[in-house]
Scaffold this motif. Structure first.
Motif, PDB file in Angstrom:
ATOM      1  N   ASP A  90       8.933  23.683  23.391  1.00  0.00           N
ATOM      2  CA  ASP A  90       7.514  24.066  23.384  1.00  0.00           C
ATOM      3  C   ASP A  90       6.638  22.824  23.474  1.00  0.00           C
ATOM      4  O   ASP A  90       5.604  22.824  24.165  1.00  0.00           O
ATOM      5  CB  ASP A  90       7.182  24.845  22.105  1.00  0.00           C
ATOM      6  N   THR A  91       7.050  21.767  22.798  1.00  0.00           N
ATOM      7  CA  THR A  91       6.322  20.492  22.884  1.00  0.00           C
ATOM      8  C   THR A  91       6.381  19.938  24.301  1.00  0.00           C
ATOM      9  O   THR A  91       5.366  19.485  24.855  1.00  0.00           O
ATOM     10  CB  THR A  91       6.921  19.467  21.901  1.00  0.00           C
ATOM     11  N   LYS A  92       7.556  19.973  24.921  1.00  0.00           N
ATOM     12  CA  LYS A  92       7.709  19.474  26.290  1.00  0.00           C
ATOM     13  C   LYS A  92       6.857  20.285  27.251  1.00  0.00           C
ATOM     14  O   LYS A  92       6.225  19.735  28.154  1.00  0.00           O
ATOM     15  CB  LYS A  92       9.184  19.535  26.705  1.00  0.00           C
ATOM     16  N   GLN A  93       6.838  21.604  27.068  1.00  0.00           N
ATOM     17  CA  GLN A  93       6.059  22.455  27.965  1.00  0.00           C
ATOM     18  C   GLN A  93       4.570  22.170  27.842  1.00  0.00           C
ATOM     19  O   GLN A  93       3.830  22.212  28.826  1.00  0.00           O
ATOM     20  CB  GLN A  93       6.347  23.927  27.656  1.00  0.00           C
ATOM     21  N   GLY A  94       4.105  21.841  26.629  1.00  0.00           N
ATOM     22  CA  GLY A  94       2.693  21.551  26.422  1.00  0.00           C
ATOM     23  C   GLY A  94       2.209  20.371  27.252  1.00  0.00           C
ATOM     24  O   GLY A  94       1.048  20.337  27.673  1.00  0.00           O
TER      25      GLY A  94
END
Length: 223
Positions: A90-94
């Motif tokens: 989720d952090t990477k996607q942000g």
């Protein structure tokens, strides 16, 4: 055409592509190789479990450690493997969604064990996508490595068989004339008889013996 749409991560091309994410994946393709194989009694990781820009990887590894520790502090038990992977992705996607940021140029192989699903192996890419795998390869020549894994992987294989397969695949796909303990690392995750999860990195001496045993390299000649 791409030059009109590749300056920002938040702009889609008319074909629906995010070029900055694709460029990050190209950076991974030029990095070192890594292979992960799930066995019935553990998980084997060969080379490194990271492919891409190591400084980006260090940031994400620290983030994962903090998330895992916060979960343990709050609930007094280890964080389930997939929940940790999902949180990090989720952090990477942000970083693909907001202006002024760039994607993390790194892919991961996550290996772990929890009481819910047992041994697990996950792979993620810069877009934030992740998936569970029985055998996976990232980095240089990953498509060729993935093809070999698809052909030779067998369900219910042991950790020893997984090590043999991983070394065999790397010997055929790495851009090197021969494999040595100086060019790769091998680690395993397994359960001790006490039920405790053990992460073990093979010493260079042990790895050299494994390479010779499985016919991947020749024994050193005495002078």
């Amino acid at each position: 055409m791409s030059r009109r749409y590749d300056s920002r991560t938040t702009i889609f091309s008319p074909e629906g592509r995010l070029y900055q994410v694709e460029y990050a994946m190209e950076a991974i393709g030029n990095a070192g190789s890594a292979i992960g194989i799930l066995s019935k009694d553990g998980v084997v990781l060969v080379a490194c479990a990271v492919a891409g820009i190591m400084s980006d990887a260090n940031i994400l590894i620290n983030t994962a450690r903090m998330q895992a520790q916060r979960y343990t502090f709050a609930y007094q038990e280890p964080m389930p493997v997939e929940q940790l992977v999902q949180s990090l992705c989720d952090t990477k996607q942000g970083y693909t969604q907001f202006g002024g940021l760039r994607p993390f140029g790194v892919s991961f192989l996550f290996a772990g064990w929890d009481k819910i699903f047992g041994f697990q192996l996950y792979m993620s890419d810069p877009s934030g996508n992740y998936g569970g795998w029985k055998a996976a390869a990232i980095g240089a020549n990953n498509q060729a490595a993935q093809s070999f894994l698809k052909q030779d992987y067998k369900d219910e294989m042991t950790r020893e068989e997984a090590v043999q397969l991983a070394l065999k695949v790397l010997s055929k796909t790495m851009d090197s004339t021969s494999l040595t303990s100086e060019k790769l690392e091998l680690s395993e995750i397994f359960l001790l008889p006490s039920g405790k999860v053990k992460y073990q990195v093979c010493s260079p001496e042990t790895l050299t013996k494994l390479l010779v045993k499985h016919g991947v390299t020749q024994p050193a000649t005495e002078t």
